[in-house]
Design an enzyme around this catalytic site. Structure first.
Site, PDB file in Angstrom:
ATOM      1  NE  ARG A 228       6.105 -64.742 -17.204  1.00  0.00           N
ATOM      2  CZ  ARG A 228       6.667 -63.778 -16.493  1.00  0.00           C
ATOM      3  NH1 ARG A 228       7.870 -63.349 -16.815  1.00  0.00           N
ATOM      4  NH2 ARG A 228       6.033 -63.219 -15.483  1.00  0.00           N
ATOM      5  CG  HIS A 276      13.522 -65.317 -15.119  1.00  0.00           C
ATOM      6  ND1 HIS A 276      12.522 -66.244 -15.298  1.00  0.00           N
ATOM      7  CD2 HIS A 276      12.905 -64.097 -15.165  1.00  0.00           C
ATOM      8  CE1 HIS A 276      11.359 -65.626 -15.446  1.00  0.00           C
ATOM      9  NE2 HIS A 276      11.569 -64.319 -15.369  1.00  0.00           N
TER      10      HIS A 276
END
Length: 313
Positions: A228, A276
């Site tokens: 994250r 991502h």
């Protein structure tokens, strides 16, 4: 018995998927008229405040992804099981990403790519073997363990760290705060896969980087973060790359996404950026997984991969 789809992106594809996998069920979306008392399940990502309120017969909330930090901060989160998506497709993709980037660092790919651009024949006289490189996986759950097994198959010296004690055959697993520094001290390539919680926010910072191994065969410690973006302090990463505390970094997640055009990370010569996409959840597989969970539950079996609210994951 209805399923509410509460997402911030286009809803119709998800309605179509759940209609295929849950035939005969009513699939509803926010913004339409529906009976809130009929909602038994919610499938969501990043729900807006109020979207999960007033559902008196709700029995479970499904996160449309492996992470649940987008739910943990929701005000008044319903007191029902929160279920993570944990599917083989996502796990395999994450392991592919980790193996690929560890191999690129092992074989010093960036140096040879730069040599090719300048048409320079760059000899490599004493390359390390994979067994010389110590990979440390911070976060030793399903994703971390699968990556560890596959990296070990390639010959890397792999260890894990977990918040709580774990025994995984074939691996040294450090646990808790008392063993964290020892884990860092034996690590040449640090892979971050811990969930984002109040305890882990900003954990990838200068203080941590200074504790990584300084005697490795790669010429300095390397960071790979596909967990994250909130785990990392990007200003510390940049400063540590510039002063030699870190040799290189591969980042798939960021404090702000998409990564702003003016971020210095884009042009730093020792940073590899991916958008991502290390382990993108395949939507059809995700919908199938949630449908299977609902059928299991209604057959009297417990939900799988239920979040421990006290830990936040």
């Amino acid at each position: 018995m209805s399923l509410l789809v509460a997402v911030t992106w286009e809803t119709q594809p998800w309605v179509d998927r759940f209609t295929r996998h849950l035939p005969g069920r009513e699939i509803v979306v926010l913004g339409e008229e529906f009976d809130r008392a009929s909602i038994r399940y919610v499938a969501t990502w990043g729900p807006k405040p109020g979207s999960l309120d007033g559902l008196p017969n709700l029995e479970a909330v499904f996160s449309l992804g492996a992470g649940v930090d987008h739910l943990m901060g929701y005000p008044g989160l319903p007191d029902v099981p929160i279920v993570r998506v944990a599917q083989d497709d996502l796990t395999h993709r994450m392991s592919e990403y980790m193996v690929m980037h560890c191999l690129l660092y092992l074989r010093d790919h960036a140096r040879f790519a730069a040599a090719q651009r300048t048409k320079r024949w760059e000899e490599d006289r004493s390359p390390p073997i994979a067994g010389d490189v110590r990979v440390g996986i911070m976060g030793f759950g399903v994703l971390g363990q699968d990556a560890a097994f596959k990296l070990k198959m390639m010959g890397f010296n792999v260890a894990g760290w977990s918040r709580t004690p774990k025994s995984v055959e074939g691996f040294k697993v450090y646990s808790g705060e008392n063993e964290f520094d020892a884990f860092l001290a034996r690590t040449d390539i640090l892979i971050a896969l811990v969930p984002l919680t109040p305890d882990t926010r900003g954990i990838l910072n200068r203080s941590l980087f200074r504790k990584l191994a300084r005697d490795g065969r790669l010429g300095g410690p390397i960071l790979i973060n596909a967990g994250r973006g909130g785990l990392q302090v990007e200003s510390d990463i940049l400063a540590c790359l510039d002063d030699g505390t870190l040799k290189a970094a591969t980042l798939d997640v960021f404090e702000k996404e998409p990564l702003p055009e003016n971020s210095p990370l884009w042009e730093h010569p020792r940073v590899t950026i991916t958008p991502h996409n290390a382990a993108v959840s395949e939507p059809e597989a995700t919908a199938r997984y949630i449908a299977d969970q609902i059928r299991r539950y209604e057959a009297g079996e417990p939900f799988q991969n239920v979040v421990d609210r006290t830990r936040g994951y």
